[in-house]
Design a protein around this motif. Structure first.
Motif, PDB file in Angstrom:
ATOM      1  N   HIS A  92     -19.247 -33.125 -16.507  1.00  0.00           N
ATOM      2  CA  HIS A  92     -17.847 -33.494 -16.329  1.00  0.00           C
ATOM      3  C   HIS A  92     -17.275 -32.804 -15.089  1.00  0.00           C
ATOM      4  O   HIS A  92     -17.587 -31.647 -14.822  1.00  0.00           O
ATOM      5  N   CYS A  93     -16.404 -33.526 -14.409  1.00  0.00           N
ATOM      6  CA  CYS A  93     -15.810 -32.986 -13.196  1.00  0.00           C
ATOM      7  C   CYS A  93     -14.447 -33.639 -13.007  1.00  0.00           C
ATOM      8  O   CYS A  93     -14.264 -34.807 -13.364  1.00  0.00           O
ATOM      9  N   ALA A  94     -13.507 -32.906 -12.463  1.00  0.00           N
ATOM     10  CA  ALA A  94     -12.199 -33.495 -12.162  1.00  0.00           C
ATOM     11  C   ALA A  94     -11.606 -32.808 -10.949  1.00  0.00           C
ATOM     12  O   ALA A  94     -11.884 -31.636 -10.685  1.00  0.00           O
ATOM     13  N   MET A  95     -10.822 -33.583 -10.219  1.00  0.00           N
ATOM     14  CA  MET A  95     -10.127 -33.026  -9.057  1.00  0.00           C
ATOM     15  C   MET A  95      -8.688 -33.512  -9.118  1.00  0.00           C
ATOM     16  O   MET A  95      -8.429 -34.672  -9.442  1.00  0.00           O
ATOM     17  N   GLY A  96      -7.774 -32.616  -8.835  1.00  0.00           N
ATOM     18  CA  GLY A  96      -6.361 -32.984  -8.871  1.00  0.00           C
ATOM     19  C   GLY A  96      -5.689 -32.682  -7.550  1.00  0.00           C
ATOM     20  O   GLY A  96      -6.106 -31.786  -6.814  1.00  0.00           O
ATOM     21  N   HIS A  97      -4.659 -33.460  -7.258  1.00  0.00           N
ATOM     22  CA  HIS A  97      -3.936 -33.262  -6.003  1.00  0.00           C
ATOM     23  C   HIS A  97      -2.515 -33.797  -6.190  1.00  0.00           C
ATOM     24  O   HIS A  97      -2.319 -34.866  -6.757  1.00  0.00           O
TER      25      HIS A  97
ATOM     26  N   LEU B  43       3.400 -37.308  -6.054  1.00  0.00           N
ATOM     27  CA  LEU B  43       2.448 -38.121  -6.802  1.00  0.00           C
ATOM     28  C   LEU B  43       1.218 -37.274  -7.151  1.00  0.00           C
ATOM     29  O   LEU B  43       0.586 -36.690  -6.272  1.00  0.00           O
ATOM     30  N   LEU B  44       0.939 -37.198  -8.431  1.00  0.00           N
ATOM     31  CA  LEU B  44      -0.248 -36.474  -8.882  1.00  0.00           C
ATOM     32  C   LEU B  44      -1.424 -37.445  -8.942  1.00  0.00           C
ATOM     33  O   LEU B  44      -1.345 -38.475  -9.610  1.00  0.00           O
ATOM     34  N   THR B  45      -2.492 -37.116  -8.237  1.00  0.00           N
ATOM     35  CA  THR B  45      -3.702 -37.928  -8.340  1.00  0.00           C
ATOM     36  C   THR B  45      -4.783 -37.099  -9.008  1.00  0.00           C
ATOM     37  O   THR B  45      -5.008 -35.948  -8.633  1.00  0.00           O
ATOM     38  N   VAL B  46      -5.425 -37.681  -9.998  1.00  0.00           N
ATOM     39  CA  VAL B  46      -6.546 -37.014 -10.658  1.00  0.00           C
ATOM     40  C   VAL B  46      -7.761 -37.921 -10.569  1.00  0.00           C
ATOM     41  O   VAL B  46      -7.703 -39.082 -10.979  1.00  0.00           O
ATOM     42  N   TRP B  47      -8.824 -37.388  -9.975  1.00  0.00           N
ATOM     43  CA  TRP B  47     -10.107 -38.072  -9.974  1.00  0.00           C
ATOM     44  C   TRP B  47     -10.898 -37.468 -11.120  1.00  0.00           C
ATOM     45  O   TRP B  47     -10.949 -36.236 -11.263  1.00  0.00           O
TER      46      TRP B  47
ATOM     47  N   VAL C   3      -6.861 -28.962 -13.668  1.00  0.00           N
ATOM     48  CA  VAL C   3      -6.784 -29.233 -12.220  1.00  0.00           C
ATOM     49  C   VAL C   3      -5.420 -29.820 -11.859  1.00  0.00           C
ATOM     50  O   VAL C   3      -4.872 -29.533 -10.791  1.00  0.00           O
ATOM     51  N   ALA C   4      -4.859 -30.617 -12.755  1.00  0.00           N
ATOM     52  CA  ALA C   4      -3.552 -31.208 -12.465  1.00  0.00           C
ATOM     53  C   ALA C   4      -2.488 -30.110 -12.399  1.00  0.00           C
ATOM     54  O   ALA C   4      -1.700 -30.032 -11.447  1.00  0.00           O
ATOM     55  N   LYS C   5      -2.494 -29.265 -13.402  1.00  0.00           N
ATOM     56  CA  LYS C   5      -1.481 -28.199 -13.461  1.00  0.00           C
ATOM     57  C   LYS C   5      -1.648 -27.242 -12.282  1.00  0.00           C
ATOM     58  O   LYS C   5      -0.669 -26.855 -11.635  1.00  0.00           O
ATOM     59  N   LEU C   6      -2.897 -26.883 -12.015  1.00  0.00           N
ATOM     60  CA  LEU C   6      -3.146 -25.919 -10.934  1.00  0.00           C
ATOM     61  C   LEU C   6      -2.828 -26.520  -9.569  1.00  0.00           C
ATOM     62  O   LEU C   6      -2.334 -25.830  -8.680  1.00  0.00           O
TER      63      LEU C   6
ATOM     64  N   LEU D  78       0.835 -26.259  -9.275  1.00  0.00           N
ATOM     65  CA  LEU D  78       1.304 -24.889  -9.046  1.00  0.00           C
ATOM     66  C   LEU D  78       0.970 -24.381  -7.648  1.00  0.00           C
ATOM     67  O   LEU D  78       1.756 -23.665  -7.040  1.00  0.00           O
ATOM     68  N   THR D  79      -0.201 -24.733  -7.155  1.00  0.00           N
ATOM     69  CA  THR D  79      -0.647 -24.142  -5.892  1.00  0.00           C
ATOM     70  C   THR D  79      -0.317 -25.007  -4.687  1.00  0.00           C
ATOM     71  O   THR D  79      -0.390 -24.537  -3.560  1.00  0.00           O
ATOM     72  N   GLY D  80       0.006 -26.267  -4.940  1.00  0.00           N
ATOM     73  CA  GLY D  80       0.246 -27.156  -3.819  1.00  0.00           C
ATOM     74  C   GLY D  80      -1.020 -27.512  -3.060  1.00  0.00           C
ATOM     75  O   GLY D  80      -0.977 -28.020  -1.944  1.00  0.00           O
ATOM     76  N   ARG D  81      -2.166 -27.234  -3.651  1.00  0.00           N
ATOM     77  CA  ARG D  81      -3.435 -27.563  -2.993  1.00  0.00           C
ATOM     78  C   ARG D  81      -4.306 -28.367  -3.949  1.00  0.00           C
ATOM     79  O   ARG D  81      -4.153 -28.274  -5.166  1.00  0.00           O
ATOM     80  N   PRO D  82      -5.211 -29.162  -3.400  1.00  0.00           N
ATOM     81  CA  PRO D  82      -6.135 -29.875  -4.283  1.00  0.00           C
ATOM     82  C   PRO D  82      -6.989 -28.861  -5.053  1.00  0.00           C
ATOM     83  O   PRO D  82      -7.334 -27.806  -4.505  1.00  0.00           O
ATOM     84  N   VAL D  83      -7.327 -29.200  -6.284  1.00  0.00           N
ATOM     85  CA  VAL D  83      -8.127 -28.296  -7.116  1.00  0.00           C
ATOM     86  C   VAL D  83      -9.216 -29.106  -7.795  1.00  0.00           C
ATOM     87  O   VAL D  83      -8.944 -30.181  -8.335  1.00  0.00           O
ATOM     88  N   LYS D  84     -10.422 -28.568  -7.747  1.00  0.00           N
ATOM     89  CA  LYS D  84     -11.538 -29.248  -8.424  1.00  0.00           C
ATOM     90  C   LYS D  84     -12.160 -28.356  -9.485  1.00  0.00           C
ATOM     91  O   LYS D  84     -12.233 -27.132  -9.309  1.00  0.00           O
ATOM     92  N   CYS D  85     -12.595 -28.980 -10.554  1.00  0.00           N
ATOM     93  CA  CYS D  85     -13.325 -28.233 -11.585  1.00  0.00           C
ATOM     94  C   CYS D  85     -14.580 -29.012 -11.956  1.00  0.00           C
ATOM     95  O   CYS D  85     -14.519 -30.210 -12.219  1.00  0.00           O
ATOM     96  N   LEU D  86     -15.686 -28.318 -11.928  1.00  0.00           N
ATOM     97  CA  LEU D  86     -16.964 -28.923 -12.316  1.00  0.00           C
ATOM     98  C   LEU D  86     -17.551 -28.098 -13.451  1.00  0.00           C
ATOM     99  O   LEU D  86     -17.696 -26.880 -13.320  1.00  0.00           O
ATOM    100  N   TYR D  87     -17.851 -28.753 -14.542  1.00  0.00           N
ATOM    101  CA  TYR D  87     -18.437 -28.036 -15.686  1.00  0.00           C
ATOM    102  C   TYR D  87     -19.840 -27.535 -15.362  1.00  0.00           C
ATOM    103  O   TYR D  87     -20.597 -28.195 -14.640  1.00  0.00           O
TER     104      TYR D  87
END
Ligand code: SF4
Ligand code: FES
Ligand code: FES
Lengths: 803, 187, 334
Positions: free
Chosen positions: A214-219, A225-229, A277-280, A283-292
């Protein structure tokens, strides 16, 4: 040869698609041999899965997980982690104090645990940092104080222990869902039965094991506009839950689902990482990715529920079922997930392909302190299917009836109704039985195989999507938007989730066939909530039927427009115009044709931009039962399957080798036969793996003082026995039997061109077919899955002792 | 509490030069980075996948000096001077490799996630086959060649088929070449 | 994903340099193919600050079959040893065993020396940091108790190297190098003596020492060995049962000498001589008796992830089947 040229001046200099002068081929694309339309892109390394995407200034997220199976969170101190150079934000449960869950009535999870953790691996905090390594270092600096609580590992204990409550506010203690439904007078029927087979069955846990973690990226962009891949198979539900948890209106969220590297139900609800990733990112104003990590995939789980089942089945002298009485205990793990549905499915999906004159089921799902169970390929019905198919086999043995014949006698028939009120439309079940009987050489082999070899049969059915959406709605369940233009290309915008099953290819096949282009001329854009219409996702085998119907609606509208325009040119009735393989032609005179691109140009110049939308809503008449729960598990159309397995049992070692499995599957109509075969083979392989080797096992503590023999081990509850792809043994290419896929086509009026599902049905009966074959080979029954060598050996020993 | 160094270059990154898909490349690799990290994160060659990161699945298979190995277990600094091939380098001149073609046509890639690794194992087998005296195509051998690549979608049937079809092309080409050289010998 | 912790990587340019660094202590580890060490470093069960990559050292390479003792460099890749035609001829059981290690990719990287030095395995240690933290650790990590034999004397994690039982019955030796006064000094020891009962450090190679070669005596006439491995899967898996049988027959086909070696018990493999049966013909009776003897003397532990009682029974059957290859032509030999 008549080659009418377009006189349209605007299109004269367009570069044309070459169309050869060969005779018109009216055969169409449906049913032709092709692979996935988008596979070349993926297997040249060009296609991008979620983890292949990066954005400038992207941060990496890591999630802190509980080392306790059950504990109260006393305090969390993240100040040291926040102070670490490179860390941009740390969040905990308090940052997203809203419960979520895929089923609106049973939302019992927080993105990050709030107050309590309920299994080893439960998410507690998340960090966004400049690299995975820094994020990991930061996790080590988060100080969490826990008050450890006693844990429940054994589902039976969940029923009896009142002192340990996994969800304190649950009205029914540790019971997550209980369903009892009875149809007809079961007790009387059993009392009057010629033969009653009564047995206990244990179905173990298994996990999906998709190779892509599982993996997700938020921006969040400058306009909010929140985009989540995400690697999700349910982008729409993800979008809904993101909106609820983060308190954002739907239009300010965009969910994009890139190609997914396998899912099988393991990615069919939102997970902690997407919220994090969406919340972070916010909060950070930067894209965030998480990979399990792979271990986190095992924690996320949502795999096959372990079932303890007790079945009583009554038969008459001819082997006809007179009553079925099933009682099941479902081990749900820490949360609800799809559990409400699983509990219903455990009974409701059993009502076909055999007539049950009287039927009762009583299913109870309990919470335990383990990774949460959910839907794995064949959700909720693989376990009871195992029980009933072995029950039938036992009856056939006692009554001396060929087990295939016994199944034929019990067939419910086409256009029939199950005792629970589900309408069964088309059914190729009898053909499936005949196909596997023929292909396996059943008649001459059965009873004539050398010692230690045996054949077993089983049958099953599955849904092509559920009639009702997970949340109550009058809205369409699937929709498609199609455009075509002067380029000769067709663009399909569809909300479905391509997870390797070929959903993009299915809609492309229908579009190409209806609009007269080649598969290569169809571009499918899928699962991007900003660009594609809503579809509920890739679960319960709904894609082909629902998106297929939506696609047909749109393409047929467009095709009609094309025909009209062409008919005018040729001065013939629109019904005489055919569209196939890049040509428009006259059915009545195949020498009259024009390149399809010319037809598109003609239509575009006369009608303007060409587009159409289509949507699908399930039928409401004559589908399901009229009682509480009578709609759950009802489907517009059902697939049917039969398996014959040939096994070899090594009587010295107890080892079972499956030599071959024949699987005949009625998918209504094979839109893409190669893909259907792929689903049959993949399902059958997965079933065989569950039958023999895979086991998602959570260990009880080894140091208990209750005197019972336990496994050796530490004094901690809730550790996973296998949380790597080394220990969780999925078959390699050297471990698979010969898989023989046999397509049976019994078109259903409710399916697109008659098509039904193929992705999950062909798993079910593989497991009981193997179990029944083991009995045929060596005369022992292993009713407790998986069928491991030690169990077979012990059973053989017992049999020898009894004599 | 003293913070651990946040900087992965704390131990100086080393310059590593190697042949990548036929072309020389130099990267500054942190010593604890494995080849898969360098390929995916530094060179943006994301065709090589990660499924387990510790040698259990084969998704990260690349070829080093021709041999399929696991990129997640190979320290990047150790490929200095060697030749590395990834899935991106398989085809020639924009044409897909025969294996890529057969995999796509025969439905051997479902989700496609195991596929790059499969292709690297299978392409080594095809290359080896081409060097044999009297090559034959054998499904059991193909299964063994792919024994370190887990696939969760296909049940392997169509994968073995796709490799076999491409392998037969290799064998046929070898036979034609042999016949041609026989003819020449006779001339 | 799982990443390696920060490391110093030294690429050894001479044996002396390698030995010098290795003499610094346990925080410096020798790295061959890396297929075991890298995984263990990633999961955090092995801690090291420095790895010394041995790849380029010519002293560790080469296969020489000319003498009575065949010499195989420790740095030879498993695939090269397994596919060496001469070795296949001389020691089919060895090449068979090596060809069954893990997966093709791992055999393409892993080396013979690496397999001999494979760390012991246990279901309580081959896990993630979180897993081990949750269980409170054990002797091989940060804990104070062994969970396989609670209250026992030490770590009993399993030797899981496929090559070891075969090399033991073949009477193989290993060559170990160390530095003394700046010069390389070699010592030799039998593979049968290479292992200790301490699962934390089961290979008797001191800090500053390095295994450089394996020496295998050619088999006398009438002698043959067979290796049997059982694992759940045909590929990728470590062995769950691992045993080698060697029988030397006289001209009449009677047993002259024989031995059975067994791995995947504790940290130390077991070598069982078959002296009791000397002079006996090789038949089913002998096979059954030997298998029973092995069953009696070997007690697989609940250390690796499979029912240990079944592993014991399975060991009996595998020994039986190994011996049957001497008198049943159809039984699979190697
Ligand atoms: S044998 Fe005991 S001490 Fe050794 S790794 Fe296993 S549990 Fe730990
Ligand atoms: S990612 Fe390298 S083997 Fe799984
Ligand atoms: S195609 Fe999905 S894992 Fe192989």
């Amino acid at each position: 040869m008549n080659r009418p040229l377009s006189s349209n001046p605007t299109s004269r200099d367009l570069h044309r698609i070459d169309v050869d002068d060969s005779p018109v081929d009216a055969s169409g694309v449906v049913g032709s041999r092709h692979g996935r339309i988008d596979s070349l892109e993926l297997l040249t390394g060009v296609g991008k899965y979620t983890d292949d995407l990066t954005l400038p200034r992207m941060l990496h997220c890591k999630i802190l997980r509980s080392p306790h199976a059950h504990a109260r969170i006393v305090s969390i101190d993240s100040s040291a982690a926040e102070g670490l150079t490179g860390v941009h934000a740390v969040i905990t449960g308090a940052d997203m104090p809203v419960r979520y869950g895929v089923i609106p009535w049973t939302q019992d999870e927080y993105p990050l645990a709030l107050g309590k953790v309920r299994y080893i691996g439960d998410a507690v905090a998340a960090v966004a940092a400049v690299s995975e390594e820094v994020a990991k270092a930061a996790l080590a600096l988060i100080a969490v104080k826990y008050e450890v609580l006693p844990a429940i590992i054994d589902p039976r204990e969940a029923l009896t222990r009142k002192d340990v409550l996994i969800h304190e506010d649950n009205k029914h203690g540790n019971i997550s869902k209980q369903v009892t439904l009875a149809f007809g007078d079961v007790d009387a029927a059993l009392a009057g039965a010629e033969l009653v087979i009564e047995s206990d069955y244990e179905f173990h846990g298994a996990t999906h094991g998709a190779i892509e973690p599982h993996c997700a990226m938020g921006h969040v962009d400058g306009k909010g506009l929140l985009t989540v891949w995400s690697t999700t198979q349910v982008p729409h539900y993800l979008l809904r839950e993101l909106g609820r948890v983060l308190d954002r209106p739907s239009h300010s969220i965009r969910v994009i689902q890139p190609p997914v590297g396998g899912a099988f139900g393991g990615k069919s609800e939102p997970f902690d990482l997407e919220f994090c990733v969406a919340k972070l990112a916010d909060l950070t104003g930067r894209p965030v990715k998480c990979l399990y990590t792979r271990e986190e995939v095992f924690f996320a789980h949502r795999g096959r529920h372990p079932f303890s089942m007790h079945y009583k089945t009554g038969f008459d002298r001819e082997g006809r079922i007179v009553a079925v009485d099933g009682k099941s205990l479902l081990d749900g793990g820490a949360y609800s997930s799809f559990g409400l549905v699983t509990t219903y499915y455990s009974g409701q999906l059993l009502g076909s392909p055999y007539v049950f004159p009287a039927y009762r089921f009583d299913s109870t799902r309990v919470y335990t302190n383990k990774p949460c169970c959910g839907p794995k390929r064949g959700h909720g019905s693989v376990q009871p299917r195992f029980a009933i198919e072995v029950q039938l086999d036992k009856a056939a043995t006692v009554l001396g009836i060929d087990p295939i014949e016994l199944r034929r006698r019990n067939f419910i028939g086409e256009n029939s109704q199950t005792i629970g009120g589900f309408h069964v439309g088309s059914s190729g079940f009898l053909q499936c039985l005949s196909e596997v009987e023929r292909a396996s050489g059943w008649r001459h082999k059965r009873g004539n195989l050398p010692k230690g070899r045996g054949l077993g049969i089983a049958g099953s059915t599955y849904i092509s999507g559920t009639n009702y959406c997970i949340y109550p709605t009058e809205l369409p369940q699937s929709a498609v938007q199609i455009c075509l233009d002067r380029s000769g290309r067709v663009r399909v915008f569809v909300g479905t989730s391509e997870i390797g099953q070929g959903s993009n290819t299915v809609v492309a096949t229908l579009a190409a066939d209806e609009l007269g282009v080649e598969l290569d001329d169809v571009r499918v854009l899928a699962a991007d909530s900003d660009l594609t219409p809503v579809d509920l996702g890739a679960y319960s085998s709904r894609g082909t039927l629902m998106a297929g119907n939506a696609c047909l609606a749109a393409t047929r509208e467009l095709a009609a427009k094309l025909r009209e325009v062409i008919a005018k040119t040729w001065d013939c009735p629109p019904g005489d115009v055919g569209l196939a393989h890049r040509k428009a032609f006259r059915h009545s005179d195949l020498t009259v044709w024009m390149p399809i691109q010319e037809a598109f140009i003609l239509a575009e110049s006369q009608l303007g931009t060409l587009g159409a939308v289509g949507s699908y809503k399930t039928p409401t008449e004559n589908v399901h039962g009229d009682y509480r729960g009578g709609t759950i598990g009802a489907s517009p159309a059902y697939s049917f399957t039969a398996h014959v397995a040939e096994v070899e049992v090594d009587e010295e070692t107890g080892e079972v080798t499956v030599l071959s499995i024949w699987c005949a599957h009625d998918c209504g109509l094979a839109l893409s036969p190669t893909l259907v075969e792929g689903q049959i083979e993949g399902s059958t392989y997965m079933g065989a793996a569950e039958a023999l080797m895979e086991h998602h096992r959570v260990l009880p503590s080894g140091l208990r003082s209750d005197g019972q023999k336990r496994e050796t081990g530490p004094g901690v509850d809730g550790l996973l026995a296998a949380s790597s792809l080394l220990d969780y043994r999925m078959p390699t290419s050297m471990d698979v039997p010969d898989l023989i896929a046999l397509i049976v086509e019994r078109p259903d009026p409710r399916g697109p061109r008659g098509a039904k599902e193929a992705g999950e049905g062909p798993l079910h009966s593989s497991i009981p077919a193997i179990a029944n074959a083991v009995y045929d080979a060596v005369g022992v029954r292993i009713d407790d899955l998986p069928i491991t060598p030690e169990k077979v050996l012990a059973a053989l020993k017992r049999k020898a002792e009894v004599g | 509490m003293t913070a651990p160094s946040p900087n992965h270059a704390a131990r100086a990154a080393t310059l590593v030069t190697f042949q990548l898909n036929g072309e020389p490349v130099t990267v500054a690799a942190p010593p604890h980075w494995t080849l898969v990290e360098v390929l995916r994160y530094q060179l943006n060659l994301t065709g090589t996948k990660q499924g387990c990161d510790k040698g259990d699945c084969g998704a990260c298979t690349v070829r080093v000096d021709g041999a399929p190995v696991l990129a997640c277990m190979t320290l990047a600094v150790l490929v200095q001077g060697r030749s590395v091939e990834t899935v991106e380098g398989l085809g020639v001149g924009g044409e897909p490799h025969p294996l890529q073609r057969t995999f796509a046509e025969l439905g051997a890639a479902q989700c496609g996630f195991c596929t790059p690794g499969m292709l690297m194992s299978a392409s080594a087998y095809l290359d080896d086959l081409a060097t044999r005296d009297a090559p034959t195509v054998d499904a059991v051998e193909i299964s063994a060649v792919l024994g370190g690549n887990l696939c969760r979608c296909t049940g392997y049937t169509k994968i073995v088929q796709a490799v076999a079809v491409a392998a037969r092309e290799v064998v046929e080409r070898a036979q034609t070449l042999a016949e041609m050289s026989n003819d020449e010998a006779m001339l | 994903m799982l990443r390696l912790p920060e490391l110093e990587v030294v690429i050894a340019d001479s044996l002396v340099a390698a030995l010098t660094r290795l003499a610094e202590g346990r925080h410096v580890r020798a790295l061959q193919g890396g297929t075991d060490l890298v995984a263990n470093l990633k999961t955090g069960q092995t801690k090291a600050q420095t790895v010394v990559a041995l790849g380029p050292l010519s002293e560790l390479h080469g296969i020489d079959t000319s003498g009575e003792m065949v010499r195989i460099g420790a740095g030879e890749r498993l695939v090269d040893v397994a596919q060496n035609a001469e070795l296949q001829e001389l020691f089919p059981a060895l090449t068979y065993a090596l060809a069954r290690i893990a997966s093709p990719q791992i055999r393409n990287a892993g080396t013979l020396g690496g397999n001999l030095c494979l760390d012991t395995r246990c279901r309580f240690i081959n896990q993630s940091d979180l897993w081990r933290e949750a269980m409170g650790g054990c002797l091989k990590s940060h804990g104070h108790e062994c969970h396989v034999i609670p209250g026992g004397g030490g770590c009993v994690a399993a030797l899981s190297a496929d090559s070891v039982p075969v090399l033991m019955v073949l009477g193989a030796e290993v060559e170990i190098a160390r530095l003394q006064d700046g010069a390389v000094l070699l010592r030799r020891t039998r593979v049968a003596d290479l292992y200790d009962t301490d699962g934390l450090r089961h290979v008797r190679i001191a800090d500053g020492e390095l295994l450089t070669a394996v020496l295998v005596p050619k088999l006398p006439e009438g002698a043959r060995a067979v290796y049997r491995k059982w694992a759940v899967r045909q590929s990728i898996d470590f062995p769950l049962v691992s045993t080698a049988v060697r029988l030397d027959l006289d001209r009449d086909g009677k047993l002259k000498q024989g031995k059975v070696a067994v791995g995947v018990l504790g940290p130390r493999p077991r070598l069982i001589p078959l002296d009791r049966w000397v002079g006996r013909p090789i038949d089913e009776t002998l096979a059954q008796q030997v298998a029973a003897q092995v069953f009696d003397r070997c007690h697989p532990l609940p250390n690796v992830l499979y029912d240990h009682e079944y592993r014991r029974e399975r060991l009996r059957v595998e020994v039986l089947r190994a011996i049957r290859t001497w008198f049943t032509p159809t039984a699979a030999a190697n």
